[in-house]
Scaffold this motif. Structure first.
Motif, PDB file in Angstrom:
ATOM      1  N   ARG A 103     -25.668  30.213 -14.092  1.00 33.44           N
ATOM      2  CA  ARG A 103     -27.011  30.590 -13.641  1.00 33.44           C
ATOM      3  C   ARG A 103     -27.913  29.368 -13.683  1.00 33.44           C
ATOM      4  NH1 ARG A 103     -27.982  36.906 -15.000  1.00 33.44           N
ATOM      5  NH2 ARG A 103     -25.794  37.481 -15.215  1.00 33.44           N
ATOM      6  N   ALA A 104     -28.647  29.178 -12.608  1.00 38.86           N
ATOM      7  CA  ALA A 104     -29.495  27.993 -12.478  1.00 38.86           C
ATOM      8  C   ALA A 104     -30.656  28.045 -13.466  1.00 38.86           C
ATOM      9  CB  ALA A 104     -30.011  27.890 -11.051  1.00 38.86           C
ATOM     10  N   SER A 105     -30.915  26.918 -14.121  1.00 40.94           N
ATOM     11  CA  SER A 105     -32.034  26.822 -15.054  1.00 40.94           C
ATOM     12  C   SER A 105     -33.305  26.362 -14.350  1.00 40.94           C
ATOM     13  CB  SER A 105     -31.687  25.846 -16.182  1.00 40.94           C
ATOM     14  OG  SER A 105     -31.421  24.559 -15.654  1.00 40.94           O
ATOM     15  N   LYS A 106     -33.151  25.975 -13.080  1.00 35.50           N
ATOM     16  CA  LYS A 106     -34.279  25.521 -12.262  1.00 35.50           C
ATOM     17  C   LYS A 106     -33.810  25.536 -10.808  1.00 35.50           C
ATOM     18  CE  LYS A 106     -32.786  20.765 -12.991  1.00 35.50           C
ATOM     19  NZ  LYS A 106     -33.146  19.401 -13.473  1.00 35.50           N
ATOM     20  N   SER A 107     -34.599  25.079  -9.883  1.00 42.44           N
ATOM     21  CA  SER A 107     -34.154  24.944  -8.492  1.00 42.44           C
ATOM     22  C   SER A 107     -33.051  23.889  -8.446  1.00 42.44           C
ATOM     23  CB  SER A 107     -35.319  24.522  -7.599  1.00 42.44           C
ATOM     24  OG  SER A 107     -36.304  25.534  -7.558  1.00 42.44           O
ATOM     25  N   GLU A 108     -31.923  24.244  -7.854  1.00 42.60           N
ATOM     26  CA  GLU A 108     -30.756  23.350  -7.860  1.00 42.60           C
ATOM     27  C   GLU A 108     -30.065  23.340  -6.504  1.00 42.60           C
ATOM     28  OE1 GLU A 108     -29.695  23.976 -12.618  1.00 42.60           O
ATOM     29  OE2 GLU A 108     -28.308  24.698 -11.082  1.00 42.60           O
ATOM     30  N   ARG A 109     -29.249  22.303  -6.313  1.00 40.56           N
ATOM     31  CA  ARG A 109     -28.409  22.208  -5.113  1.00 40.56           C
ATOM     32  C   ARG A 109     -26.956  22.315  -5.554  1.00 40.56           C
ATOM     33  NH1 ARG A 109     -28.550  17.195  -2.506  1.00 40.56           N
ATOM     34  NH2 ARG A 109     -28.298  18.087  -0.415  1.00 40.56           N
ATOM     35  N   ILE A 110     -26.227  23.157  -4.869  1.00 44.94           N
ATOM     36  CA  ILE A 110     -24.820  23.430  -5.197  1.00 44.94           C
ATOM     37  C   ILE A 110     -23.968  23.138  -3.974  1.00 44.94           C
ATOM     38  CG2 ILE A 110     -23.149  25.194  -5.905  1.00 44.94           C
ATOM     39  CD1 ILE A 110     -25.098  24.499  -8.124  1.00 44.94           C
ATOM     40  N   ALA A 111     -22.880  22.387  -4.178  1.00 46.24           N
ATOM     41  CA  ALA A 111     -21.952  22.078  -3.090  1.00 46.24           C
ATOM     42  C   ALA A 111     -20.639  22.819  -3.301  1.00 46.24           C
ATOM     43  CB  ALA A 111     -21.696  20.578  -3.017  1.00 46.24           C
ATOM     44  N   THR A 112     -20.092  23.342  -2.216  1.00 41.58           N
ATOM     45  CA  THR A 112     -18.798  24.022  -2.241  1.00 41.58           C
ATOM     46  C   THR A 112     -17.724  23.077  -1.709  1.00 41.58           C
ATOM     47  OG1 THR A 112     -19.849  26.173  -1.919  1.00 41.58           O
ATOM     48  CG2 THR A 112     -17.497  26.015  -1.407  1.00 41.58           C
ATOM     49  N   ILE A 113     -16.623  22.972  -2.460  1.00 40.09           N
ATOM     50  CA  ILE A 113     -15.526  22.053  -2.147  1.00 40.09           C
ATOM     51  C   ILE A 113     -14.266  22.869  -1.872  1.00 40.09           C
ATOM     52  CG2 ILE A 113     -14.322  19.968  -2.905  1.00 40.09           C
ATOM     53  CD1 ILE A 113     -17.398  19.759  -3.034  1.00 40.09           C
ATOM     54  N   PRO A 114     -13.497  22.560  -0.805  1.00 41.68           N
ATOM     55  CA  PRO A 114     -12.309  23.351  -0.465  1.00 41.68           C
ATOM     56  C   PRO A 114     -11.073  22.989  -1.290  1.00 41.68           C
ATOM     57  CG  PRO A 114     -12.619  21.649   1.171  1.00 41.68           C
ATOM     58  CD  PRO A 114     -13.799  21.564   0.247  1.00 41.68           C
ATOM     59  N   ILE A 115     -11.145  23.274  -2.589  1.00 40.13           N
ATOM     60  CA  ILE A 115      -9.999  23.099  -3.481  1.00 40.13           C
ATOM     61  C   ILE A 115     -10.216  24.028  -4.669  1.00 40.13           C
ATOM     62  CG2 ILE A 115     -11.081  21.159  -4.709  1.00 40.13           C
ATOM     63  CD1 ILE A 115      -8.249  19.962  -5.012  1.00 40.13           C
ATOM     64  N   GLY A 116      -9.146  24.671  -5.137  1.00 41.64           N
ATOM     65  CA  GLY A 116      -9.302  25.629  -6.226  1.00 41.64           C
ATOM     66  C   GLY A 116      -8.071  25.695  -7.105  1.00 41.64           C
ATOM     67  N   HIS A 117      -7.976  26.788  -7.868  1.00 40.21           N
ATOM     68  CA  HIS A 117      -6.860  26.848  -8.820  1.00 40.21           C
ATOM     69  C   HIS A 117      -5.523  27.029  -8.135  1.00 40.21           C
ATOM     70  CE1 HIS A 117      -6.861  31.298  -8.761  1.00 40.21           C
ATOM     71  NE2 HIS A 117      -8.157  31.295  -9.054  1.00 40.21           N
ATOM     72  N   ALA A 118      -5.498  27.505  -6.888  1.00 41.89           N
ATOM     73  CA  ALA A 118      -4.232  27.566  -6.153  1.00 41.89           C
ATOM     74  C   ALA A 118      -3.769  26.177  -5.727  1.00 41.89           C
ATOM     75  CB  ALA A 118      -4.374  28.458  -4.924  1.00 41.89           C
ATOM     76  N   ASP A 119      -4.649  25.210  -5.790  1.00 38.98           N
ATOM     77  CA  ASP A 119      -4.300  23.836  -5.442  1.00 38.98           C
ATOM     78  C   ASP A 119      -4.002  22.990  -6.672  1.00 38.98           C
ATOM     79  OD1 ASP A 119      -4.979  24.011  -2.504  1.00 38.98           O
ATOM     80  OD2 ASP A 119      -6.908  24.574  -3.373  1.00 38.98           O
ATOM     81  N   GLY A 120      -4.227  23.548  -7.860  1.00 36.89           N
ATOM     82  CA  GLY A 120      -3.911  22.833  -9.080  1.00 36.89           C
ATOM     83  C   GLY A 120      -5.095  22.498  -9.958  1.00 36.89           C
TER      84      GLY A 120
END
Length: 368
Positions: free
Chosen positions: A269-286
């Motif tokens: 949960r954001a503690s202030k106004s924030e920028r979040i980026a989504t990256i195409p890699i996850g636990h199925a990729d290691g």
């Protein structure tokens, strides 16, 4: 070097050459070099790595299981291959593909002799594994008379080597334990050679053993993690170059307000106004979920971006509030500038684990 436009594992063969030559420089000319290429060459590409090492003059390879050795043979690798943990059900295939087994207990010794006899083999090379303290695989010193009796009673197999595995060669606080292992191995090897009537090769050292215990190089050393750029110490890491760089790209950027959540279970949960980026890699990729909740991080434009919330199956999100970046920018998950060791340490694990976990669906690219 081209910037990543998708998730890729980039493998630098020049770095592999550097690591091989550096490690080999620590050896006497007569000491053979075995390259460990198990687990897809520590998560890279076993065939490409093995063929490159063949060109560099490696003497032997080691894999964990028979099927790993078969893949190498089917792709034209001709260098001798030691199978460290073969199962009897695969002995026939092992012989058919000219692989060499580690024999580590009475069951596998008896069953391999039986299979080799049925296949009409003579002096088939086998490697006798002794347990000197790791308590994982291997005969005990008390088994020597039994082993000698079995080997002398058949002409189908011959001991090519006697070997063991160091427990804590990277940990100089355990130097006394390691020195005792070396002494025990020497005692076993001398007794074995006296009783068998010839001298098999001896090998004990892994990468850290090679670097820290030159007195234990014997006839051959077995190098795995060092080839891939990790020396198990800050000092030696500086002399080696990681061959693998895991790269990805920013798919999307979200601006979120204080109190908004990110990802499954609203775990961030954001503690202030924030920028979040989504990256195409996850636990199925290691990239395991253990790297979530801010433990793990990636590098974007030279700055560290912590993972926000839980790692998803195919994606992860990072906090880029203080990073100038845009959608399409390259992301370094690990590589020379963001070491796999550092990333692993952030989650309380080791480089071996994250390297070998990289999924086959991540495309491999090669560069010199």
């Amino acid at each position: 070097m081209a910037k990543a436009q998708e998730t890729v594992l980039e493998l630098n063969l020049n770095s592999l050459s550097h690591n091989f030559e550096y490690l080999k420089s620590k050896l006497k000319p007569s000491t053979k070099f075995l390259g460990v290429v198990k687990a897809f060459a520590y998560g890279s590409d076993a065939v490409v790595v093995a063929k490159h090492l063949e060109k560099l003059g490696v003497d032997y390879f080691a894999v964990a299981y028979v099927n790993e050795g078969i893949v190498l043979r089917e792709n034209g690798v001709t260098t001798p291959i030691l199978v460290l943990h073969p199962q009897p059900i695969n002995f026939k295939a092992l012989i058919e593909h000219c692989l060499e087994p580690s024999l580590y207990n009475a069951k596998v010794l008896n069953e391999f002799i039986e299979t080799a006899t049925k296949q009409g083999q003579k002096d088939y090379p086998v490697h006798i594994k002794f347990n000197t303290g790791l308590n994982r695989l291997g005969f005990s010193e008390n088994d020597i008379p039994f082993i000698i009796n079995k080997l002398k009673s058949t002409k189908c197999v011959k001991a090519k080597s006697v070997f063991s595995h160091l427990v804590a060669s990277e940990d100089l606080d355990e130097k006394e334990f390691t020195e005792n292992q070396i002494k025990k191995f020497i005692s076993i090897a001398e007794r074995f050679a006296d009783l068998i009537g010839y001298k098999p090769w001896l090998h004990l050292c892994n990468t850290s053993g090679l670097l820290n215990y030159p007195n234990a190089h014997f006839d051959m050393v077995r190098c795995g993690i060092g080839l891939y750029g990790f020396g198990n110490s800050f000092k030696e890491d500086k002399n080696l170059i990681p061959i693998a760089s895991l790269k990805s790209v920013i798919s999307q950027i979200h601006n979120i307000e204080k109190g908004e959540s990110v990802g499954y279970n609203r775990s961030y949960r954001a503690s202030k106004s924030e920028r979040i980026a989504t990256i195409p890699i996850g636990h199925a990729d290691g990239i395991s979920r253990i790297y979530g909740q801010g433990k793990g991080f990636v590098s974007i434009n030279g700055k560290s971006a912590p993972i926000a919330g839980n790692v998803c199956m195919d994606m992860l999100m990072v906090n880029i509030t203080n990073i100038e970046c845009k959608e399409g920018d390259e992301v370094i998950v690990f590589g020379q500038e963001n070491s796999a060791s550092n990333l692993a340490e952030s989650a309380g694990t080791i480089s071996y684990e994250i390297l070998t976990a990289i999924s086959s669906r991540v495309r491999r690219t090669f560069t010199k």
